[in-house]
Design a protein around this motif. Structure first.
Motif, PDB file in Angstrom:
ATOM      1  N   ASP A  50       1.418   0.704  -4.375  1.00 25.02           N
ATOM      2  CA  ASP A  50       2.478   1.705  -4.458  1.00 25.02           C
ATOM      3  C   ASP A  50       3.365   1.447  -5.684  1.00 25.02           C
ATOM      4  OD1 ASP A  50       4.444   3.555  -4.091  1.00 25.02           O
ATOM      5  OD2 ASP A  50       5.128   2.823  -2.146  1.00 25.02           O
TER       6      ASP A  50
ATOM      7  N   GLY B  76      -7.330   0.291   1.964  1.00 28.32           N
ATOM      8  CA  GLY B  76      -7.481   1.618   2.541  1.00 28.32           C
ATOM      9  C   GLY B  76      -8.623   2.403   1.939  1.00 28.32           C
TER      10      GLY B  76
ATOM     11  N   ASN C  76       0.835  -1.201   0.000  1.00 30.19           N
ATOM     12  CA  ASN C  76       0.000   0.000   0.000  1.00 30.19           C
ATOM     13  C   ASN C  76       0.877   1.261   0.000  1.00 30.19           C
ATOM     14  OD1 ASN C  76      -1.944   2.115   0.862  1.00 30.19           O
ATOM     15  ND2 ASN C  76      -3.287   0.360   1.222  1.00 30.19           N
ATOM     16  N   LYS C  77       0.389   2.301  -0.679  1.00 32.39           N
ATOM     17  CA  LYS C  77       1.079   3.586  -0.634  1.00 32.39           C
ATOM     18  C   LYS C  77       1.190   4.095   0.801  1.00 32.39           C
ATOM     19  CE  LYS C  77      -0.823   4.764  -5.157  1.00 32.39           C
ATOM     20  NZ  LYS C  77      -1.815   5.609  -5.871  1.00 32.39           N
ATOM     21  N   ASP C  78       0.182   3.786   1.597  1.00 38.97           N
ATOM     22  CA  ASP C  78       0.191   4.124   3.020  1.00 38.97           C
ATOM     23  C   ASP C  78       0.877   2.980   3.759  1.00 38.97           C
ATOM     24  OD1 ASP C  78      -0.295   4.628   5.698  1.00 38.97           O
ATOM     25  OD2 ASP C  78      -2.349   5.323   5.383  1.00 38.97           O
ATOM     26  N   ARG C  79       2.141   3.149   4.090  1.00 43.87           N
ATOM     27  CA  ARG C  79       2.902   2.059   4.679  1.00 43.87           C
ATOM     28  C   ARG C  79       2.396   1.664   6.057  1.00 43.87           C
ATOM     29  NH1 ARG C  79       7.446   1.134   1.507  1.00 43.87           N
ATOM     30  NH2 ARG C  79       6.694   1.586  -0.602  1.00 43.87           N
ATOM     31  N   ALA C  80       1.684   2.551   6.718  1.00 48.08           N
ATOM     32  CA  ALA C  80       1.121   2.190   8.021  1.00 48.08           C
ATOM     33  C   ALA C  80       0.099   1.068   7.865  1.00 48.08           C
ATOM     34  CB  ALA C  80       0.484   3.410   8.673  1.00 48.08           C
ATOM     35  N   ILE C  81      -0.681   1.115   6.776  1.00 46.14           N
ATOM     36  CA  ILE C  81      -1.652   0.053   6.511  1.00 46.14           C
ATOM     37  C   ILE C  81      -0.934  -1.253   6.227  1.00 46.14           C
ATOM     38  CG2 ILE C  81      -3.443  -0.728   4.903  1.00 46.14           C
ATOM     39  CD1 ILE C  81      -4.292   2.180   4.578  1.00 46.14           C
TER      40      ILE C  81
END
Length: 327
Positions: free
Chosen positions: A135, A113, A62-67
């Motif tokens: 990503d 997400g 995911n582009k959102d690495r926290a996810i």
């Protein structure tokens, strides 16, 4: 030597989706690779596994690495034995068959997400509708980050050349999957079995490795239809082979019973072929049993897709209407 490779959106074929694979894999002692874009919830598939059943996880980053971090660490806590990071899909190829199909299923928001359904563009087919979160900037420099967030073995899925396999080995990864993503990403990309031959050759010459190798494992998927396909890959140095479409066809038509029967066919073929080869164990399945000399000879013509043509209505062409003149 055979595993169920990751295939998305199983409920498009059967109401039980990937649960059919989980149950059949448990019965036959086959590893299941759970896809990020499964139509069943991740925990549902893990909960359905039998004690001691081995499951892997295929990961779209995911582009959102926290996810991604939350998902990976949750998978590790649930007992997933290997993380297969897909590296050949910074953008999905133009899958025109997919684009022609209607798609109304919910987006798997826990990993994408996309919690608001309005964000999902369903006009370009199922795959693109739920893959905008991936990503495209995933790079080699991200490997240390993955190594810092999990102790699971890390395998790169979608490697297409020996140079990348060598770099993966040098970075301390557990292996690679040699694959062209089912032939749906880049037209005319080479098959995994073809890349396998050069990877084994180059890693032997440059790092002194012999295969199969427990420290660095080579997996192959794509085009596996029969047990002799598995044996070819094993003979040439593969640790294991992933099977995708045959199991999709099996459970889409017959549910769990279809996958169960498909695996029994593979088992029977495997036993028969080893006898015919004169191999009593897998250690006796050696490279000399496979003539790989023609792998570099490619057919220029693009083969027709009979399966698609026989299942879907063909596109209608414009016709000129004949006009009769009045004399």
């Amino acid at each position: 030597m055979t595993s169920q490779t990751a295939t998305a959106l199983g409920k498009l074929g059967h109401p039980d989706g990937e649960l059919n694979l989980t149950k059949a894999a448990a019965k036959h002692g086959v590893i299941q690779m759970i896809p990020t874009l499964a139509s069943c919830a991740f925990d549902e598939l893990v909960d359905a596994a039998q004690p001691g059943q081995v499951q892997f996880l295929q990961l779209y980053v995911n582009k959102d690495r926290a996810i991604t971090k939350k998902f990976v660490q949750h998978a590790e806590k649930r007992g997933i034995k290997g993380l297969f990071i897909t590296v050949d899909a910074p953008q999905l190829g133009r899958r025109e068959k997919d684009m022609r199909q209607k798609f109304e299923a919910e987006d798997p928001a826990e990993v994408t997400g996309n919690n608001q359904e309005s964000k999902v563009d369903r006009s370009q087919g199922a795959a693109r509708a739920i893959s905008s979160f991936i990503d495209p900037g995933l790079d080699w420099k991200d490997i240390p980050w993955f190594q810092s967030i999990t102790k699971m073995p890390l395998i790169l899925k979608g490697v297409q050349c020996w140079e990348d396999a060598l770099q993966a080995y040098d970075l301390g990864l557990a292996g690679v999957v040699l694959s062209n993503h089912g032939g749906r990403q880049l037209d005319f990309s080479r098959s995994g079995i073809e890349v396998l031959v050069e990877v084994v050759r180059e890693l032997r010459a440059r790092r002194g490795l012999s295969f199969p190798n427990e420290k660095f494992q080579l997996f192959v998927d794509g085009g596996v239809r029969r047990a002799n396909d598995v044996l070819k890959a094993v003979a040439l140095g593969a640790t294991a082979v992933g099977v995708g479409r045959p199991f999709l066809y099996a459970f889409s038509s017959y549910g769990f019973e279809g996958v169960d029967h498909a695996l029994q066919i593979l088992h029977d073929e495997f036993e028969m072929n080893m006898r015919l080869l004169g191999a009593r164990t897998l250690k006796e399945v050696v490279p000399e049993m496979v003539d790989a000399s023609s792998l570099q000879s490619h057919i220029v013509a693009v083969p027709g897709d009979r399966l698609y043509d026989s299942n879907y209505e063909s596109m209608q062409h414009a016709r000129l209407r004949e006009v009769k003149s009045k004399m």
